[in-house]
Write a protein that holds these residues in place. Structure first.
Motif, PDB file in Angstrom:
ATOM      1  N   UNK A 120     -40.892 -78.996 -31.817  1.00 37.01           N
ATOM      2  CA  UNK A 120     -39.832 -79.266 -33.191  1.00 37.01           C
ATOM      3  C   UNK A 120     -38.513 -78.838 -33.006  1.00 37.01           C
ATOM      4  N   UNK A 121     -38.438 -77.337 -33.413  1.00 41.09           N
ATOM      5  CA  UNK A 121     -37.789 -76.242 -32.694  1.00 41.09           C
ATOM      6  C   UNK A 121     -36.103 -76.707 -31.941  1.00 41.09           C
ATOM      7  N   UNK A 122     -37.079 -77.037 -30.375  1.00 41.99           N
ATOM      8  CA  UNK A 122     -36.304 -78.257 -29.298  1.00 41.99           C
ATOM      9  C   UNK A 122     -36.096 -79.282 -29.089  1.00 41.99           C
ATOM     10  N   UNK A 123     -36.738 -80.335 -29.582  1.00 41.65           N
ATOM     11  CA  UNK A 123     -36.325 -81.590 -30.034  1.00 41.65           C
ATOM     12  C   UNK A 123     -36.364 -82.253 -30.866  1.00 41.65           C
ATOM     13  N   UNK A 124     -36.247 -81.532 -31.960  1.00 45.37           N
ATOM     14  CA  UNK A 124     -35.726 -81.708 -33.506  1.00 45.37           C
ATOM     15  C   UNK A 124     -33.766 -80.750 -33.667  1.00 45.37           C
ATOM     16  N   UNK A 125     -35.242 -80.046 -33.928  1.00 45.59           N
ATOM     17  CA  UNK A 125     -33.756 -78.983 -34.249  1.00 45.59           C
ATOM     18  C   UNK A 125     -32.210 -78.748 -33.223  1.00 45.59           C
ATOM     19  N   UNK A 126     -33.309 -78.887 -32.442  1.00 42.59           N
ATOM     20  CA  UNK A 126     -32.461 -78.757 -31.083  1.00 42.59           C
ATOM     21  C   UNK A 126     -31.622 -77.276 -31.091  1.00 42.59           C
ATOM     22  N   UNK A 127     -32.655 -76.027 -31.654  1.00 42.93           N
ATOM     23  CA  UNK A 127     -31.611 -74.906 -31.802  1.00 42.93           C
ATOM     24  C   UNK A 127     -32.374 -74.005 -32.000  1.00 42.93           C
ATOM     25  N   UNK A 128     -32.528 -72.568 -31.311  1.00 40.21           N
ATOM     26  CA  UNK A 128     -33.876 -71.602 -31.799  1.00 40.21           C
ATOM     27  C   UNK A 128     -33.750 -70.939 -32.984  1.00 40.21           C
ATOM     28  N   UNK A 147     -23.725 -72.536 -45.078  1.00 42.20           N
ATOM     29  CA  UNK A 147     -25.053 -72.549 -43.970  1.00 42.20           C
ATOM     30  C   UNK A 147     -25.254 -74.347 -43.844  1.00 42.20           C
ATOM     31  N   UNK A 148     -25.567 -74.314 -42.598  1.00 44.96           N
ATOM     32  CA  UNK A 148     -26.051 -75.532 -41.992  1.00 44.96           C
ATOM     33  C   UNK A 148     -27.202 -76.705 -43.231  1.00 44.96           C
ATOM     34  N   UNK A 149     -26.355 -78.241 -43.137  1.00 40.82           N
ATOM     35  CA  UNK A 149     -26.730 -79.289 -44.423  1.00 40.82           C
ATOM     36  C   UNK A 149     -28.221 -79.228 -44.226  1.00 40.82           C
ATOM     37  N   UNK A 150     -28.751 -78.805 -43.069  1.00 39.07           N
ATOM     38  CA  UNK A 150     -30.286 -79.859 -42.894  1.00 39.07           C
ATOM     39  C   UNK A 150     -31.341 -78.421 -42.447  1.00 39.07           C
ATOM     40  N   UNK A 151     -30.688 -77.204 -42.596  1.00 35.10           N
ATOM     41  CA  UNK A 151     -31.458 -75.776 -42.239  1.00 35.10           C
ATOM     42  C   UNK A 151     -32.895 -76.033 -43.416  1.00 35.10           C
ATOM     43  N   UNK A 180     -31.987 -70.797 -50.223  1.00 32.79           N
ATOM     44  CA  UNK A 180     -29.956 -70.078 -49.956  1.00 32.79           C
ATOM     45  C   UNK A 180     -29.483 -71.643 -49.364  1.00 32.79           C
ATOM     46  N   UNK A 181     -30.504 -72.187 -48.945  1.00 30.28           N
ATOM     47  CA  UNK A 181     -29.840 -73.091 -47.246  1.00 30.28           C
ATOM     48  C   UNK A 181     -29.494 -74.496 -49.111  1.00 30.28           C
ATOM     49  N   UNK A 182     -30.138 -74.623 -50.275  1.00 28.88           N
ATOM     50  CA  UNK A 182     -29.896 -75.862 -50.871  1.00 28.88           C
ATOM     51  C   UNK A 182     -29.140 -75.452 -51.455  1.00 28.88           C
ATOM     52  N   UNK A 183     -28.546 -74.699 -52.329  1.00 29.69           N
ATOM     53  CA  UNK A 183     -27.143 -73.920 -52.274  1.00 29.69           C
ATOM     54  C   UNK A 183     -26.464 -73.662 -51.744  1.00 29.69           C
ATOM     55  N   UNK A 184     -26.342 -73.500 -50.743  1.00 26.36           N
ATOM     56  CA  UNK A 184     -24.789 -73.687 -49.600  1.00 26.36           C
ATOM     57  C   UNK A 184     -24.420 -75.372 -49.605  1.00 26.36           C
ATOM     58  N   UNK A 185     -25.419 -76.087 -49.239  1.00 27.46           N
ATOM     59  CA  UNK A 185     -25.803 -77.361 -49.310  1.00 27.46           C
ATOM     60  C   UNK A 185     -24.761 -78.207 -50.152  1.00 27.46           C
ATOM     61  N   UNK A 199     -21.954 -67.379 -54.034  1.00 23.13           N
ATOM     62  CA  UNK A 199     -22.716 -67.444 -55.777  1.00 23.13           C
ATOM     63  C   UNK A 199     -24.011 -68.256 -55.837  1.00 23.13           C
ATOM     64  N   UNK A 200     -23.409 -69.912 -55.130  1.00 22.33           N
ATOM     65  CA  UNK A 200     -24.391 -70.691 -54.866  1.00 22.33           C
ATOM     66  C   UNK A 200     -25.606 -70.764 -54.032  1.00 22.33           C
ATOM     67  N   UNK A 201     -25.075 -69.940 -53.085  1.00 19.43           N
ATOM     68  CA  UNK A 201     -25.677 -69.698 -52.206  1.00 19.43           C
ATOM     69  C   UNK A 201     -27.594 -68.854 -52.518  1.00 19.43           C
ATOM     70  N   UNK A 202     -26.467 -66.927 -53.209  1.00 18.72           N
ATOM     71  CA  UNK A 202     -27.413 -66.352 -53.928  1.00 18.72           C
ATOM     72  C   UNK A 202     -28.466 -67.075 -55.062  1.00 18.72           C
ATOM     73  N   UNK A 203     -27.546 -68.136 -55.869  1.00 13.78           N
ATOM     74  CA  UNK A 203     -28.716 -69.159 -57.138  1.00 13.78           C
ATOM     75  C   UNK A 203     -29.795 -69.669 -56.559  1.00 13.78           C
ATOM     76  N   UNK A 204     -29.091 -70.732 -55.391  1.00 13.55           N
ATOM     77  CA  UNK A 204     -31.049 -70.423 -54.367  1.00 13.55           C
ATOM     78  C   UNK A 204     -31.241 -69.744 -54.200  1.00 13.55           C
ATOM     79  N   UNK A 205     -31.306 -69.100 -53.289  1.00 12.66           N
ATOM     80  CA  UNK A 205     -32.295 -67.830 -53.022  1.00 12.66           C
ATOM     81  C   UNK A 205     -33.081 -66.935 -54.029  1.00 12.66           C
TER      82      UNK A 205
END
Length: 627
Positions: A120-128, A147-151, A180-185, A199-205
């Motif tokens: 999944x990481x190699x062929x969908x996310x394409x990142x470590x 943070x990347x929106x799809x993370x 955190x990713x949801x808040x950032x997105x 602040x929204x990142x912190x809200x999500x976390x």
């Protein structure tokens, strides 16, 4: 002039006017549909003005709702996958009469889960995969909270697969990262400023951790203490709102029962605090051992990947196989299982399991996550700490049964103490365990042991679980500040020359007269050649004012000489660290060659300049300052 009264339905007409203006613009717009959508969204956001405090709280509510719901789905998904992987599959083995081979099948379940994660990481996310909480802290410190929106989706999928198939990581840190990713997105979609995004990142976390542990206060403190380091009201209020909403969502679906089944414990005697102190020391040393074991195994995986040229997607499968070989003999090591903690805090766990889990839990967690799998270190640390506390508690209760509680109380305290040592966040752990137990009396030992553990861990090893990998990536975070930003800025940028000096022969009468006729509270003292001698502050002035006779007293008699100094070649990060660990609000800047006083740096101005540069990080202006 008479103003006409506001007509009924004016709010509706304003909404219609907004849409009319949009459609009117669209007739003359020459761009494509995507550009029109972007322009329309920008126009709506300007009209809604969500950056204001009250509308921003409603956005925090949305982040709390989204994160809380995702946490519920995440929890149920892990339970479903683990049930399918072990309970249902084992039933199939019994049906086809090959149940005797089940034990040998178990390692391949974890390996298969690791393979799915790797592919999944190699062929969908394409990142470590990133380093969980460390990547969130890096986003706050260096990337304006972006943070990347799809993370959030990718992290949810890989964590469910990894933990559900028997991986050794925990589920708490992944949902924090997802939140955190949801808040950032959400912040990126609404075009918020960097401060609001963080602040929204912190809200999500906070909402994520609060939903998982059913502990809103602990979630708030985690976001503020570990991620943001900002205790201002503008930051605190929306994080509280999001954490409460996340907890309510979790309770609505999963119930209000605590994460761990904890009996009522209390401090049996004041003497018992001495034993909790020793437990805190052992927990701090164990936290250092956990961190070193984890990163030693992770770096070993990196070496064999390069040496044997193993595909990246295959590494999590290898780690899953190795962790599965260990877990087949000790199933309590699985990341989705909390039975060992529940048994330990009730005092029912046996010595065999406690010793095995204590030594092998960091190994299993590192084999799973360090190889490229997904999971967090929060639950593994708590499980290891519960075993440490359980063993320690059994020993002291056997030796001193009349003045100590049973081993379950020590397991509970050890669980929090070791986690505090790994995260270096004692306040967060204290509040989470207080909410989990609901007992005030047991909080006193937890506070004592958690602070002791955090201090011992810091003195023994300078890295926490997150700062180790951050410094490897060139991000220095220490004393609550992102040092990677400040280390490139010269101290000259914040050096001021508007200060008051005395010579070492200045009379006490003149010094008192100056003190009453200037707003300064600290005065620098130099010798006849202009070389720095020390500082006279409020304490020294207080001594002068209380002195019955000022005759013959000079500055050299009362000057404080043991003062930290800065040099003209010093960078801003050194000044910020000194302000954090000392009581001085003003530091002298000296010529590096002859110690001549050149100027001063004031604490308030230094931190204000630092925060400004942090917001400018990555811009052309910041790059010019570096050069």
């Amino acid at each position: 002039m008479n103003l006409s009264p506001q007509k009924k339905g004016s709010f509706g007409r304003k909404i219609l006017a907004i849409f009319y203006s949009i459609f009117k613009r669209s007739r003359y717009f020459k761009g494509n549909a995507r550009q029109l959508y972007s322009l329309t969204l920008d126009y709506l956001l300007v009209q809604l003005n969500l950056n204001q405090d009250i509308p921003f709280l409603f956005v925090a509510v949305i982040v709390g709702l989204l994160t809380g719901y995702v946490a519920v789905v995440f929890h149920d998904a892990i339970r479903t996958v683990s049930s399918m992987s072990f309970t249902d599959l084992r039933s199939v083995f019994k049906t086809i009469h090959i149940a005797e081979y089940w034990t040998f099948m178990v390692p391949f379940i974890s390996a298969f889960g690791g393979l799915l994660v790797g592919l999944y990481n190699a062929f969908v996310v394409k990142a470590r995969p990133g380093h969980g909480l460390a990547s969130v802290i890096k986003a706050v410190a260096q990337n304006d909270g972006i943070i990347e929106r799809k993370l959030w989706f990718h992290k949810s999928v890989t964590s469910v697969l990894s933990i559900g198939t028997g991986g050794g990581g925990g589920r708490e840190a992944p949902i924090v990262q997802v939140g955190a990713a949801i808040g950032s997105t959400v912040a990126q979609m609404l075009r918020f400023s960097p401060n609001k995004t963080r602040t929204l990142l912190g809200c999500g976390a906070a909402a994520g951790l609060a939903a998982v542990f059913n502990a809103p206060i602990g979630g708030v403190m985690f976001a503020i203490e570990v991620l943001l380091g900002d205790f201002s009201v503008k930051t605190f209020s929306p994080i509280v709102v999001a954490a409460v909403i996340g907890t309510v969502m979790s309770r609505s679906y999963l119930g209000s029962s605590p994460t761990f089944s904890v009996p009522e414990y209390s401090l049996v005697s004041n003497t018992e605090l001495l034993f909790y102190f020793f437990l805190g020391v052992l927990a701090g040393l164990s936290a250092v051992m956990f961190i070193k074991i984890y990163y030693s195994i992770e770096e070993w995986f990196q070496r064999i990947e390069k040496r044997w040229k193993i595909p990246v997607w295959a590494m999590p499968a290898l780690g899953g196989l190795m962790s599965g070989l260990i877990c087949m003999w000790l199933p309590e090591l699985y990341g989705f299982s909390y039975e060992a903690i529940n048994h330990a805090v009730r005092g029912n766990e046996g010595w065999h399991n406690m010793i095995g889990i204590y030594f092998l839990k960091p190994v299993v967690a590192a084999l799973t996550v360090g190889s490229g799998g997904s999971g967090g270190m929060f639950a593994p640390a708590m499980k290891m700490g519960a075993m440490l506390g359980g063993m320690f508690g059994k020993i002291v209760h056997t030796l001193f049964p009349t003045i100590t509680a049973t081993s379950g109380a020590y397991a509970l305290v050890g669980m929090g103490a070791l986690t505090a040592g790994i995260m270096r966040a004692p306040l967060t752990v204290i509040l989470i365990l207080f909410e989990v137990t609901g007992s005030y009396e047991i909080v006193l030992p937890i506070m004592f042991a958690a602070v002791t553990s955090s201090l011992i861990a810091r003195l023994t090893y300078r890295h926490s679980m997150e700062t180790y990998v951050l410094e490897k990536e060139g991000v220095r975070v220490g004393y609550g500040i992102a040092l990677s930003v400040a280390e490139h800025i010269s101290i000259a940028r914040v050096t001021k020359t508007d200060f008051v000096t005395f010579t070492i022969s200045e009379s006490a009468v003149n010094m008192i007269d100056t003190f009453f006729n200037t707003p300064e509270s600290s005065f620098l003292v130099t010798d006849t050649d202009g070389q720095f001698s020390g500082i006279i502050g409020l304490d020294e002035m207080r001594m002068l004012l209380k002195s019955e006779s000022l005759a013959g007293l000079i500055a050299e008699d009362i000057v404080k000489k043991n003062v930290p100094v800065l040099y003209d070649s010093t960078k801003l990060d050194e000044a910020l660290k000194l302000f954090e660990i000392t009581d001085f609000d003003m530091l002298p800047v000296l010529d590096e060659n002859n110690n001549v006083l050149l100027g001063v740096v004031r604490q308030e101005e230094a931190f204000a300049y630092y925060r400004k540069q942090l917001n400018l990080y990555g811009s052309d202006e910041y790059e010019n300052l570096k050069s």
